[in-house]
Design a protein around this motif. Structure first.
Motif: not given
Length: 337
Positions: A172-183
């Motif tokens: 539940n904690i990610i870096y902004a650059e990983c946001l697209e992949e997480k979504i």
């Protein structure tokens, strides 16, 4: 699709206005400067996250930024993503250094330049906002949807640590650059629509309609008296206050510059700092205009919203106008509406 743009935070604009209109010897001046830096840092982190969100397909997600709602208490979310399948609440943090999430105390320690300090646990914040949004939807008799939450760390240089065996929190904690992949991973998890287009539109429209703008009483917050606020029009060239009204223009006695529209930021500062409607007398006094007739004519060219009539007439700006930074070169004469 962006359903609500991210405004420049009112708290940031208020502190900028304060620093323009306080004596630099004011005892809390340095504190206000530090607070302004923090607000600018937070806003920069949010804008950085917006960049990565821009890669998402517009037709699949609605994005609502800076949404403030009320159950028993108000709660404010940095960003909400909504689709027909699920929703996602984002808590965005722009923090330098190392963050240690303690499994036993649920506390978070920030370590930077060998200095340790405790900070608010963003995971608890994000969960609380997710739960508050769920309760809000229940209270408004809206159909339930799966709601996820994430803490987004906008800086890749921020180091995240926790106790051995507690690494599961990083889902539940990610870096902004990983946001697209997480979504995309969440989209793969929730493939069955739980909302029809009509229900989705009803939800997004109600969220936007129920937004409560924040307008802090900034003078009270710092214990500043009205008489400590320096009145007058600031010169856009040398930043001195005040300019003089001469022959339908503003003249700076310090640097000899002229301006047609230098009063726009002054009017905005009035509303940002004093948080009240403006009368003709207050307009004249705050802009240091000698002649009432000149003040009256200039005030009418601003096309401010009005309440009352005659001597009881009061003028005010809508919140969306206050929250937008003013640029003398970008704004037409009288274009305050």
């Amino acid at each position: 699709m962006i359903l609500k743009e991210r405004p420049v935070p009112i708290q940031l604009l208020q502190r900028e206005a304060l620093l323009r209109r306080l004596d630099t010897r004011f005892y809390r001046y340095k504190e206000i400067e530090k607070d302004l830096i923090n607000w600018k840092t937070g806003y920069a982190g949010e804008k950085n996250t917006d960049y990565y969100l821009s890669y998402l397909p517009e037709e699949e997600f609605g994005i609502i930024n800076d949404l403030r709602l009320k159950n028993q208490n108000t709660f404010q979310m940095d960003t909400i993503l909504l689709s027909l399948m699920f929703g996602l609440v984002l808590e965005i943090k722009n923090i330098v250094g190392t963050l240690f999430f303690d499994q036993h105390t649920q506390s978070v320690t920030r370590i930077y330049k060998d200095i340790e300090e405790g900070i608010t646990n963003p995971l608890i914040q994000a969960r609380r906002h997710r739960n508050q949004l769920l309760h809000w939807m229940i209270n408004h008799r809206l159909p339930p949807i799966p709601l996820e939450y994430l803490v987004v760390i906008s800086r890749n240089s921020t180091i995240l640590k926790t106790n051995p065996g507690n690494e599961h929190i990083f889902k539940n904690i990610i870096y902004a650059e990983c946001l697209e992949e997480k979504i995309n991973q969440l989209a793969a998890k929730y493939q069955t629509p739980v909302l029809k287009s009509k229900s989705y539109n009803k939800l997004t429209q109600l969220l936007l309609a129920e937004h409560i703008p924040s307008y802090p009483e900034i003078l009270k917050m710092y214990g500043i008296g009205r008489t400590e606020i320096v009145p007058g029009v600031q010169c856009p060239t040398c930043k001195r206050i005040p300019m003089l009204r001469v022959s339908a223009t503003w003249f700076c006695p310090s640097c000899k510059a002229y301006s047609k529209d230098a009063h726009f930021p002054a009017v905005r500062d009035y509303f940002l700092l004093l948080n009240e409607k403006m009368t003709l007398k207050q307009f004249q006094e705050f802009l240091l205009i000698e002649k009432r007739g000149v003040a009256k004519g200039l005030l009418h060219t601003l096309h401010l919203q009005v309440s009352g009539s005659g001597r009881t007439t009061q003028y005010y700006l809508p919140p969306d106008c206050i929250l937008s930074p003013l640029n003398e070169n970008d704004r037409k004469k009288g274009d305050f509406h």
